[in-house]
Design an enzyme around this catalytic site. Structure first.
Site, PDB file in Angstrom:
ATOM      1  CG  HIS A  19      -5.983  -1.212   4.285  1.00  0.00           C
ATOM      2  ND1 HIS A  19      -6.443  -0.709   5.188  1.00  0.00           N
ATOM      3  CD2 HIS A  19      -4.630  -1.778   4.336  1.00  0.00           C
ATOM      4  CE1 HIS A  19      -5.886  -0.953   6.298  1.00  0.00           C
ATOM      5  NE2 HIS A  19      -4.492  -0.986   5.700  1.00  0.00           N
ATOM      6  CE1 TYR A  69       0.626   0.953   4.838  1.00  0.00           C
ATOM      7  CE2 TYR A  69      -0.162  -1.239   3.897  1.00  0.00           C
ATOM      8  CZ  TYR A  69       0.557  -0.400   5.372  1.00  0.00           C
ATOM      9  OH  TYR A  69       0.753  -0.516   6.652  1.00  0.00           O
ATOM     10  CG  ASP A 104       0.967  -8.526   9.334  1.00  0.00           C
ATOM     11  OD1 ASP A 104       0.371  -7.467   8.066  1.00  0.00           O
ATOM     12  OD2 ASP A 104      -0.815  -9.343   9.934  1.00  0.00           O
ATOM     13  CG  HIS A 148      -5.851 -10.026  10.882  1.00  0.00           C
ATOM     14  ND1 HIS A 148      -4.546 -10.382  11.072  1.00  0.00           N
ATOM     15  CD2 HIS A 148      -5.284  -8.575  10.141  1.00  0.00           C
ATOM     16  CE1 HIS A 148      -3.132  -9.665  10.757  1.00  0.00           C
ATOM     17  NE2 HIS A 148      -3.967  -8.760  10.106  1.00  0.00           N
TER      18      HIS A 148
HETATM   19 ZN    ZN Z   1      -1.788  -6.324   7.099  1.00  0.00          ZN
END
Ligand code: ZN
Length: 458
Positions: free
Chosen positions: A213, A127, A326, A275
């Site tokens: 996102h 991002y 992550d 998640h």
């Molecule tokens: Zn992430």
């Protein structure tokens, strides 16, 4: 009829984990980076490269490579209660200063460490798109090119996931200054995707997907446009990582995030929900039934204090999962799998929580589950089979924790006792990029990383 492909080389393993389970005396032919033959129960031939224990390389389905550079910088207590949101403020300050070459150098370190720990493909949820002022670079895919260059430099396979990010909260809230490097409208995002796809052609087997996102950063209307941009490639989204996000989503829509997404976004097997920590039992069953992959990041979720994914119920419902590093605060494939299980043990005060039946090896259930789900989430085939990329790991049979072990007991002892220290070699497309547990370009990658990091932490 297609002409049989002659192998460039053969690897021979005394034992290897194939899709049918553990096999002995496995001989694998490789041509142009792809497995062309796999025969079990045969001896090595002259010229074969021989190893003791072979495993397929593991997919790492969720990474923000640049965050490797701030690993350890957010572990000092602040004036109030620390949380994901105070960590995010530190991350935003770090992100302000990274240029394309710095991103490349940090990502190369992260990817090198992934390979050394047994990850052979990374899903880069990317991002950080624009220059430090928030302006689009002359090449809108400049920062994607830095990620692609880091993959080329280290040899890791890349599923690149350019992120669409437009808002600071549910319902299209205006973005914050700290988010200026992430932002697009849909037209600008389509230009980024075009550039990223063109740049990714330089890699032998890259895939470019799409990543809204989160439900905080994308409106319902924008989300509706994104799956078409992915084609048949993966679609990843952060979801239900934080309790505040669940509360904000309820206030906005009357529904919880996973429930809302499943009801409105056409979630199917192309999707990876990263998640999905906070779910009700109904959401857990519905996510499992959707065919999507739950992208679990146990080390980061522990580090950020996110909460605990309802893994036993999700697996009992047939849910698919993979693992991701992550935030890259610590890059270690075996430790991700170990903590996936240990979190459940600490919570339930039980043991072997994720093995479904008596007698099953927890290590093998974790490894095979994360292999299959991770590959699905990254848009590739899983495991050691003819036609698949020759992405493999070998374990060191002389590691004391593996003494006398074979079959599933090897995986249990690797994951719970030995850890990454037992990894000997890692191959990508048949080329060994890690030898004796160390990447072949280790010294140069680290030197480059140190140079790039200096201005960022000064
Ligand atoms: Zn992430």
């Amino acid at each position: 009829m297609a002409k049989p492909v002659m192998a460039d080389k053969h690897l021979h393993f005394a034992q290897a984990l194939s899709p049918g389970g553990w096999a002995k005396h496995v001989r694998i032919g490789i041509a142009d980076g792809v497995i062309t033959t796999l025969v079990e129960g045969v001896e090595a031939e002259a010229g074969d490269e021989c190893h003791a224990i072979g495993l397929p390389g593991m997919p790492n389905l969720h990474s923000h490579a640049f965050q490797r550079g701030m690993a350890g910088l957010a572990e000092r207590r602040g004036p109030g209660d620390d949380s994901f949101w105070t960590w995010r403020e530190i991350m935003y300050r770090f992100v302000d200063r990274i240029d394309p070459d710095g991103l490349r150098a940090i990502a190369a370190l992260a990817y090198m460490e992934m390979l050394e720990s047994g990850f052979t493909r990374v899903g880069e949820f990317h991002y950080l798109h624009h220059d430090p002022a928030g302006e689009v670079y002359a090449d809108p895919a400049e920062m994607s090119r830095a990620i692609i260059a880091a993959a080329a430099e280290t040899g890791i396979a890349l599923t690149h996931l350019p992120v669409f990010y437009a808002h600071a909260g549910f319902g299209g809230a205006a973005p914050q200054p700290g988010q200026r490097r992430f932002l697009h409208d849909l037209d600008g995002f389509a230009r980024l995707l075009d550039g990223a796809r063109a740049a990714a052609m330089q890699l032998p087997d890259a895939i470019v997907g799409v990543a809204p996102h989160s439900l905080r950063a994308v409106t319902a209307a924008e989300l509706g446009h994104l799956p078409a941009l992915a084609g048949n490639n993966p679609i990843h989204i952060h979801i239900a990582e934080q309790v505040k996000e669940v509360e904000d989503c309820l206030a906005w829509s009357g529904q919880r995030p996973v429930q809302w997404l499943l009801d409105h976004a056409g979630v199917d097997a192309r999707w990876c929900l990263v998640h999905a920590t906070h779910m009700t039992p109904d959401e857990t069953r519905a996510l499992a039934a959707s065919g999507a992959v739950a992208g679990l990041c146990p080390i980061t979720e522990a580090n950020l204090g996110d909460g605990l994914f309802p893994a036993p119920a999700f697996l009992a419902a047939g849910g698919r999962f993979g693992i991701g590093s992550d935030s890259n605060v610590l890059i270690d494939m075996s430790e991700e799998l170990r903590w996936l299980e240990y979190g459940q043990r600490l919570f339930a005060r039980g043991r072997n929580m994720l093995a479904p039946d008596a007698g099953r090896s927890t290590g093998q259930v974790l490894f095979e589950g994360a292999l299959a789900g991770g590959a699905q989430a990254l848009g590739v085939a899983a495991g050691l089979s003819v036609g698949h990329a020759a992405d493999m790991i070998s374990l060191d049979p002389d590691h004391p924790s593996l003494a006398g072990r074979s079959g599933a007991a090897l995986l249990d002892s690797f994951l719970f006792a030995a850890g990454r220290g037992a990894i000997d070699r890692v191959w990508r497309r048949g080329k060994d990029v890690v030898r004796d547990g160390r990447h072949i370009a280790r010294a140069a990658v680290i030197a480059d990383y140190r140079r790039a990091l200096e201005p960022l932490v000064a």
